[in-house]
Write a protein that holds these residues in place. Structure first.
Motif, PDB file in Angstrom:
ATOM      1  N   MET A  38      -8.720  19.418  13.496  1.00 23.82           N
ATOM      2  CA  MET A  38      -8.309  18.464  14.032  1.00 23.82           C
ATOM      3  C   MET A  38      -8.745  17.690  13.028  1.00 23.82           C
ATOM      4  O   MET A  38     -10.344  17.148  12.739  1.00 23.82           O
ATOM      5  N   SER A  39      -7.384  16.331  12.587  1.00 27.26           N
ATOM      6  CA  SER A  39      -7.601  15.469  11.669  1.00 27.26           C
ATOM      7  C   SER A  39      -8.374  14.963  12.456  1.00 27.26           C
ATOM      8  O   SER A  39      -8.386  14.538  13.905  1.00 27.26           O
ATOM      9  N   ARG A  40      -9.188  13.830  11.738  1.00 21.02           N
ATOM     10  CA  ARG A  40      -9.997  12.375  11.563  1.00 21.02           C
ATOM     11  C   ARG A  40      -8.587  11.064  11.325  1.00 21.02           C
ATOM     12  O   ARG A  40      -9.270   9.884  12.620  1.00 21.02           O
ATOM     13  N   LEU A  41      -7.517  11.606  11.144  1.00 23.74           N
ATOM     14  CA  LEU A  41      -6.297  10.083  10.626  1.00 23.74           C
ATOM     15  C   LEU A  41      -5.782  10.441  12.097  1.00 23.74           C
ATOM     16  O   LEU A  41      -5.304  11.297  12.733  1.00 23.74           O
ATOM     17  N   PRO A  42      -5.350   9.204  12.191  1.00 25.69           N
ATOM     18  CA  PRO A  42      -4.354   8.861  13.732  1.00 25.69           C
ATOM     19  C   PRO A  42      -3.244   9.154  12.593  1.00 25.69           C
ATOM     20  O   PRO A  42      -2.254   9.378  11.762  1.00 25.69           O
ATOM     21  N   ARG A  43      -2.491   9.304  13.498  1.00 23.45           N
ATOM     22  CA  ARG A  43      -0.933   9.726  13.999  1.00 23.45           C
ATOM     23  C   ARG A  43       0.150   8.533  13.174  1.00 23.45           C
ATOM     24  O   ARG A  43       0.769   9.852  12.125  1.00 23.45           O
ATOM     25  N   GLY A  44      -0.047   7.422  12.481  1.00 18.91           N
ATOM     26  CA  GLY A  44       0.699   6.919  12.013  1.00 18.91           C
ATOM     27  C   GLY A  44       0.119   6.556   9.967  1.00 18.91           C
ATOM     28  O   GLY A  44       0.076   5.314   9.328  1.00 18.91           O
ATOM     29  N   TRP A  45      -0.755   7.531   9.858  1.00 20.67           N
ATOM     30  CA  TRP A  45      -1.807   7.031   9.018  1.00 20.67           C
ATOM     31  C   TRP A  45      -0.920   7.265   7.693  1.00 20.67           C
ATOM     32  O   TRP A  45      -1.015   6.237   6.603  1.00 20.67           O
ATOM     33  N   LYS A  46       0.155   7.602   7.414  1.00 23.10           N
ATOM     34  CA  LYS A  46       0.771   7.393   5.759  1.00 23.10           C
ATOM     35  C   LYS A  46       1.366   6.621   5.557  1.00 23.10           C
ATOM     36  O   LYS A  46       1.414   5.648   4.743  1.00 23.10           O
ATOM     37  N   LYS A  47       1.552   5.409   6.990  1.00 25.67           N
ATOM     38  CA  LYS A  47       2.391   4.501   7.140  1.00 25.67           C
ATOM     39  C   LYS A  47       1.177   3.700   6.658  1.00 25.67           C
ATOM     40  O   LYS A  47       1.451   2.438   6.082  1.00 25.67           O
ATOM     41  N   ILE A  48       0.169   4.176   7.196  1.00 27.73           N
ATOM     42  CA  ILE A  48      -1.527   2.914   7.547  1.00 27.73           C
ATOM     43  C   ILE A  48      -1.527   3.082   5.803  1.00 27.73           C
ATOM     44  O   ILE A  48      -1.666   1.992   4.919  1.00 27.73           O
ATOM     45  N   ARG A  49      -1.443   4.100   4.775  1.00 24.56           N
ATOM     46  CA  ARG A  49      -1.755   4.511   3.499  1.00 24.56           C
ATOM     47  C   ARG A  49      -1.184   3.783   2.470  1.00 24.56           C
ATOM     48  O   ARG A  49      -1.281   2.397   1.906  1.00 24.56           O
ATOM     49  N   ALA A  50       0.653   4.199   3.227  1.00 29.18           N
ATOM     50  CA  ALA A  50       1.533   2.879   2.419  1.00 29.18           C
ATOM     51  C   ALA A  50       0.986   1.686   2.250  1.00 29.18           C
ATOM     52  O   ALA A  50       1.574   0.998   0.943  1.00 29.18           O
ATOM     53  N   GLU A  51       1.215   1.159   3.054  1.00 30.70           N
ATOM     54  CA  GLU A  51       0.864  -0.004   3.256  1.00 30.70           C
ATOM     55  C   GLU A  51      -0.395  -1.362   2.497  1.00 30.70           C
ATOM     56  O   GLU A  51      -0.231  -2.146   2.097  1.00 30.70           O
ATOM     57  N   VAL A  52      -1.818  -0.114   3.040  1.00 29.16           N
ATOM     58  CA  VAL A  52      -2.420  -0.135   1.553  1.00 29.16           C
ATOM     59  C   VAL A  52      -2.566  -0.313   0.634  1.00 29.16           C
ATOM     60  O   VAL A  52      -3.215  -1.575  -0.899  1.00 29.16           O
ATOM     61  N   LEU A  53      -1.891   0.866   0.131  1.00 25.96           N
ATOM     62  CA  LEU A  53      -1.497   0.840  -1.507  1.00 25.96           C
ATOM     63  C   LEU A  53      -0.292  -0.245  -2.232  1.00 25.96           C
ATOM     64  O   LEU A  53      -0.845  -0.310  -2.567  1.00 25.96           O
ATOM     65  N   ALA A  54      -0.296  -0.552  -0.722  1.00 28.97           N
ATOM     66  CA  ALA A  54       1.631  -1.793  -1.568  1.00 28.97           C
ATOM     67  C   ALA A  54       0.236  -2.919  -1.428  1.00 28.97           C
ATOM     68  O   ALA A  54       0.855  -3.453  -2.477  1.00 28.97           O
ATOM     69  N   ARG A  55      -0.328  -3.561  -0.764  1.00 26.48           N
ATOM     70  CA  ARG A  55      -1.258  -4.497  -0.558  1.00 26.48           C
ATOM     71  C   ARG A  55      -2.471  -4.737  -2.180  1.00 26.48           C
ATOM     72  O   ARG A  55      -2.393  -5.218  -2.419  1.00 26.48           O
ATOM     73  N   ASP A  56      -3.239  -3.279  -2.070  1.00 27.88           N
ATOM     74  CA  ASP A  56      -3.558  -3.152  -2.873  1.00 27.88           C
ATOM     75  C   ASP A  56      -3.156  -2.206  -4.586  1.00 27.88           C
ATOM     76  O   ASP A  56      -3.784  -1.825  -4.605  1.00 27.88           O
ATOM     77  N   PRO A  57      -2.704  -3.038  -5.056  1.00 28.19           N
ATOM     78  CA  PRO A  57      -1.743  -1.613  -6.237  1.00 28.19           C
ATOM     79  C   PRO A  57      -3.087  -1.983  -6.983  1.00 28.19           C
ATOM     80  O   PRO A  57      -2.745  -0.628  -7.832  1.00 28.19           O
ATOM     81  N   ILE A  58      -3.537  -2.942  -7.405  1.00 24.72           N
ATOM     82  CA  ILE A  58      -4.697  -2.565  -8.241  1.00 24.72           C
ATOM     83  C   ILE A  58      -6.045  -2.132  -7.330  1.00 24.72           C
ATOM     84  O   ILE A  58      -6.670  -2.761  -6.936  1.00 24.72           O
ATOM     85  N   CYS A  59      -6.942  -1.221  -8.090  1.00 24.11           N
ATOM     86  CA  CYS A  59      -7.925  -0.409  -8.067  1.00 24.11           C
ATOM     87  C   CYS A  59      -9.328  -1.309  -7.612  1.00 24.11           C
ATOM     88  O   CYS A  59      -8.994  -2.536  -8.282  1.00 24.11           O
ATOM     89  N   VAL A  60      -9.432  -1.883  -6.282  1.00 25.69           N
ATOM     90  CA  VAL A  60     -10.487  -3.470  -5.478  1.00 25.69           C
ATOM     91  C   VAL A  60     -11.421  -3.126  -6.329  1.00 25.69           C
ATOM     92  O   VAL A  60     -12.340  -3.999  -6.273  1.00 25.69           O
ATOM     93  N   LEU A  61     -12.167  -2.262  -6.736  1.00 29.26           N
ATOM     94  CA  LEU A  61     -13.566  -1.911  -6.919  1.00 29.26           C
ATOM     95  C   LEU A  61     -13.366  -1.826  -8.904  1.00 29.26           C
ATOM     96  O   LEU A  61     -14.835  -2.321  -8.502  1.00 29.26           O
ATOM     97  N   CYS A  62     -12.850  -1.895  -9.334  1.00 34.45           N
ATOM     98  CA  CYS A  62     -12.938  -1.941 -11.006  1.00 34.45           C
ATOM     99  C   CYS A  62     -12.313  -2.713 -11.664  1.00 34.45           C
ATOM    100  O   CYS A  62     -11.808  -3.526 -12.607  1.00 34.45           O
ATOM    101  N   GLY A  63     -10.695  -3.253 -10.731  1.00 32.87           N
ATOM    102  CA  GLY A  63      -9.549  -3.832 -11.340  1.00 32.87           C
ATOM    103  C   GLY A  63      -8.621  -3.458 -12.241  1.00 32.87           C
ATOM    104  O   GLY A  63      -8.285  -4.629 -12.980  1.00 32.87           O
ATOM    105  N   VAL A  64      -8.806  -2.436 -12.903  1.00 32.84           N
ATOM    106  CA  VAL A  64      -8.435  -2.047 -13.850  1.00 32.84           C
ATOM    107  C   VAL A  64      -7.338  -0.858 -13.688  1.00 32.84           C
ATOM    108  O   VAL A  64      -6.273  -1.324 -13.856  1.00 32.84           O
ATOM    109  N   ARG A  65      -7.847  -0.244 -12.932  1.00 30.17           N
ATOM    110  CA  ARG A  65      -6.633   1.461 -13.015  1.00 30.17           C
ATOM    111  C   ARG A  65      -5.895   1.035 -11.868  1.00 30.17           C
ATOM    112  O   ARG A  65      -6.518   0.391 -10.427  1.00 30.17           O
TER     113      ARG A  65
END
Length: 87
Positions: A1-28
């Motif tokens: 059983m996966s721990r990810l919710p049904r709409g994970w692909k949409k949530i992931r795409a939303e987060v990556l669109a919001r944070d296009p640059i790594c929030v930890l290093c700010g470079v990549r």
């Protein structure tokens, strides 16, 4: 059983669109969707961040090491016992 919710692909795409640059290093560029607080099943976008593969690996490794230090495995050796004749 996966721990990810049904709409994970949409949530992931939303987060990556919001944070296009790594929030930890700010470079990549961000390529991983990371839980800000480790080992949670809260998949709200506010609790997630976009990170690069290198920072994600480093953060996950540090979290795993911290968990092992907090709950070490018992040793394989039995504790020494007093000799029965020396009580």
């Amino acid at each position: 059983m996966s721990r990810l919710p049904r709409g994970w692909k949409k949530i992931r795409a939303e987060v990556l669109a919001r944070d296009p640059i790594c929030v930890l290093c700010g470079v990549r560029p961000s390529s991983h969707c990371d839980h800000i607080k480790a080992k949670t099943d809260d998949h709200q976008p506010a609790k997630l961040q976009g990170v690069c593969a290198e920072c994600h690996g480093r953060k996950s490794s540090a979290e795993g090491n911290a968990a092992q230090r907090a709950n070490p495995r018992p040793g394989r050796r039995r504790p020494p016992e007093r000799h029965p004749g020396l009580r």
